[in-house]
Design a protein around this motif. Structure first.
Motif, short mmCIF file in Angstrom:
data_model
loop_
_atom_site.label_atom_id
_atom_site.label_comp_id
_atom_site.label_asym_id
_atom_site.label_seq_id
_atom_site.Cartn_x
_atom_site.Cartn_y
_atom_site.Cartn_z
N GLY A 40 0.93 -1.12 -0.22
CA GLY A 40 0.03 0.08 -0.03
C GLY A 40 0.80 1.25 -0.03
N LEU A 41 2.06 1.19 -0.54
CA LEU A 41 2.81 2.32 -0.82
C LEU A 41 2.28 3.37 -1.74
CD1 LEU A 41 6.35 0.38 -0.55
CD2 LEU A 41 4.87 1.62 1.23
N VAL A 56 7.77 4.26 0.78
CA VAL A 56 7.29 4.74 -0.53
C VAL A 56 8.45 5.67 -1.33
CG1 VAL A 56 6.34 6.82 0.15
CG2 VAL A 56 5.51 5.85 -1.56
N GLY A 57 9.23 6.23 -0.42
CA GLY A 57 10.39 6.98 -0.97
C GLY A 57 11.48 6.14 -1.44
N PHE A 58 11.95 4.98 -0.79
CA PHE A 58 12.93 3.92 -0.98
C PHE A 58 12.60 3.49 -2.56
CE2 PHE A 58 13.95 3.35 3.70
CZ PHE A 58 14.80 4.39 3.70
N GLU A 59 11.29 2.79 -2.43
CA GLU A 59 10.89 2.18 -3.69
C GLU A 59 10.88 3.23 -4.85
OE1 GLU A 59 11.02 -1.03 -3.80
OE2 GLU A 59 10.34 -2.00 -2.03
N SER A 60 10.30 4.49 -4.62
CA SER A 60 10.07 5.12 -5.82
C SER A 60 11.65 5.57 -6.34
CB SER A 60 9.22 6.47 -5.28
OG SER A 60 8.14 6.13 -4.98
N LEU A 61 12.47 6.03 -5.39
CA LEU A 61 13.68 6.49 -5.92
C LEU A 61 14.46 5.63 -6.51
CD1 LEU A 61 12.62 9.26 -4.53
CD2 LEU A 61 15.00 9.60 -3.69
N GLU A 101 20.39 5.49 -11.46
CA GLU A 101 21.50 6.07 -10.94
C GLU A 101 21.72 5.96 -9.52
OE1 GLU A 101 23.80 10.61 -11.12
OE2 GLU A 101 22.25 10.04 -12.35
N ASN A 102 20.45 6.00 -8.81
CA ASN A 102 20.28 5.97 -7.44
C ASN A 102 20.86 4.49 -6.98
OD1 ASN A 102 19.37 8.65 -7.12
ND2 ASN A 102 17.35 7.93 -7.49
N GLN A 103 20.37 3.55 -7.66
CA GLN A 103 20.85 2.24 -7.42
C GLN A 103 22.41 2.17 -7.28
OE1 GLN A 103 19.26 -0.79 -10.10
NE2 GLN A 103 17.14 0.44 -9.87
N VAL A 104 23.08 2.72 -8.21
CA VAL A 104 24.54 2.58 -8.26
C VAL A 104 25.22 3.50 -7.27
CG1 VAL A 104 26.60 3.23 -9.54
CG2 VAL A 104 24.57 2.23 -10.84
N LEU A 159 7.05 11.12 -6.77
CA LEU A 159 6.63 9.87 -6.51
C LEU A 159 5.29 9.40 -7.27
CD1 LEU A 159 6.36 10.16 -2.39
CD2 LEU A 159 8.33 9.24 -3.98
N LEU A 160 4.74 10.50 -7.68
CA LEU A 160 3.54 10.28 -8.55
C LEU A 160 3.92 9.93 -9.94
CD1 LEU A 160 1.22 13.26 -7.68
CD2 LEU A 160 0.58 10.93 -7.53
N ALA A 161 5.12 10.10 -10.50
CA ALA A 161 5.41 9.94 -11.44
C ALA A 161 5.77 8.34 -11.77
CB ALA A 161 6.85 10.35 -11.96
N VAL A 162 6.15 7.61 -10.69
CA VAL A 162 6.38 6.19 -10.67
C VAL A 162 5.59 5.31 -9.94
CG1 VAL A 162 8.87 6.39 -11.22
CG2 VAL A 162 8.28 6.44 -8.79
N ARG A 163 4.27 6.08 -9.61
CA ARG A 163 3.32 5.53 -8.53
C ARG A 163 2.86 4.11 -9.19
NH1 ARG A 163 -2.51 5.81 -8.77
NH2 ARG A 163 -3.38 5.27 -6.74
N SER A 164 2.56 3.85 -10.45
CA SER A 164 2.05 2.58 -10.86
C SER A 164 3.15 1.64 -10.60
CB SER A 164 1.26 2.91 -12.32
OG SER A 164 2.58 3.18 -13.09
N ARG A 165 4.25 1.91 -11.10
CA ARG A 165 5.14 0.88 -10.90
C ARG A 165 5.49 0.46 -9.51
NH1 ARG A 165 8.64 0.67 -15.62
NH2 ARG A 165 10.50 -0.03 -14.51
#
Length: 321
Positions: A103-104, A157-162, A167-170, A280-286
């Motif tokens: 429910g993020l 929700v911040g972690f999963e979104s970013l 680039e953030n993963q790296v 967050l809204l830009a990647v909400r569906s993912r």
């Protein structure tokens, strides 16, 4: 040559894709130097991860897109077996603690209100190491309004979104926690067991790289609690903590340009939070697709032992000629 897996969604989650590296050259160098990543290694590792998932008897649904799988590979520096184990731990974590990890949705009114307080959000600019910076002003949060589950989900929700940004993963993440006005009313919402579980999940299970952690304005009354919390972390993470007595000391360790206006920067915190919510809204569906993933629970040991004992008793009753 096209992917043998095809493209698109599989059972409500993202399916395999043909990976195209869009990382800037300087980030590719970081990935090569720090994570042992190159085009050949990456392609082979993604193939092995997908094979592992499709053959795993307990995993019934899982995202197979490159962005998702690379989180685990990069966290474990492309050590395949460890990456696979990390993925399984992550899936089980989500199943075991759904009140924290499902429910993020940034459109959830409680989560949106909590983010608006400044409890946990990301600054718009990267630091001097190119990392995104999570910022928290926990003392602004009313503990009578928000549950510990909502607090945890506002971070997740911040972690999963970013993490949707490669680039953030790296590069990994930096954290700034302003503990001014944090009182026992907030601390006592969390049981010691929940604190231990939360630290375990955040450090060792979520596929992200924690690089710098800044604590500022820590009240003297909370020093003992802070020291206890640190005992739950690995030595590697403990060594990444920097404690600053006030904001002036903080500004000597992080670039002024990235901070909210209230801390010496130029952009007001409220404006930064609105920018963050748009991300967050830009990647909400993912992010919401994560809730479609499923792994079967491991059978409890007691049940397994009972079944084995029953089989053994029945075997002894057999008449063997």
């Amino acid at each position: 040559m096209g992917s043998p897996y095809g493209v698109g969604e599989v059972s409500g989650v993202l399916g395999p894709d043909d990976y195209v590296c869009t990382l800037p050259p300087e980030v590719r160098k970081v990935a090569s130097r720090d994570l042992m990543e190159d085009d050949v290694t990456r392609a082979a590792a993604l193939h092995q991860m997908r094979q592992y998932i499709t053959r795993h008897q307990a995993i019934s649904k899982c995202r197979l897109d490159s962005n998702f799988l690379l989180r685990f590979l990069r966290m474990k520096k492309f050590r395949i077996r460890e990456s696979q184990d990390q993925l399984e731990k992550y899936l089980r974590m989500r199943m075991d603690h759904p009140h924290w990890f499902t429910g993020l949705d940034v459109r959830d009114p409680a989560l949106e209100d909590l983010i608006d307080t400044g409890y946990f959000f990301a600054l718009p600019e990267r630091d001097d190491s190119g990392r995104r910076v999570f910022f928290s002003v926990a003392g602004k949060m009313d503990p009578s309004r928000f549950t510990t589950a909502e607090q945890m989900r506002s971070m997740q929700v911040g972690f999963e979104s970013l993490l949707e940004d490669e680039e953030n993963q790296v590069r990994g993440f930096t954290y700034i926690f302003d503990e001014k006005n944090v009182g026992l009313s907030l601390i006592t919402l969390w049981t010691p067991s929940d604190v231990a579980k939360a630290f375990q999940c955040c450090e060792k299970t979520i596929p992200m790289r924690h690089k710098e952690i800044h604590i500022v304005n820590l009240p003297t009354a909370l020093l003992a609690i802070f020291e206890f919390a640190k005992t739950l972390l690995s030595e590697k993470i403990k060594n990444r903590f920097q404690v600053h007595s006030d904001e002036a000391k903080l500004r000597k360790s992080v670039p002024l340009r990235i901070l909210p206006r209230e801390y010496g920067g130029t952009i007001p915190m409220a404006e930064m939070i609105q920018m963050y919510k748009k991300e967050l809204l830009a990647v909400r569906s993912r992010v919401l697709m994560l809730d479609q993933m499923h792994i079967n629970k491991k059978p409890k040991i007691k049940k397994m032992e009972k079944a084995i004992n029953t089989i053994q008793r029945n075997f002894k009753k057999l008449d063997i000629d």
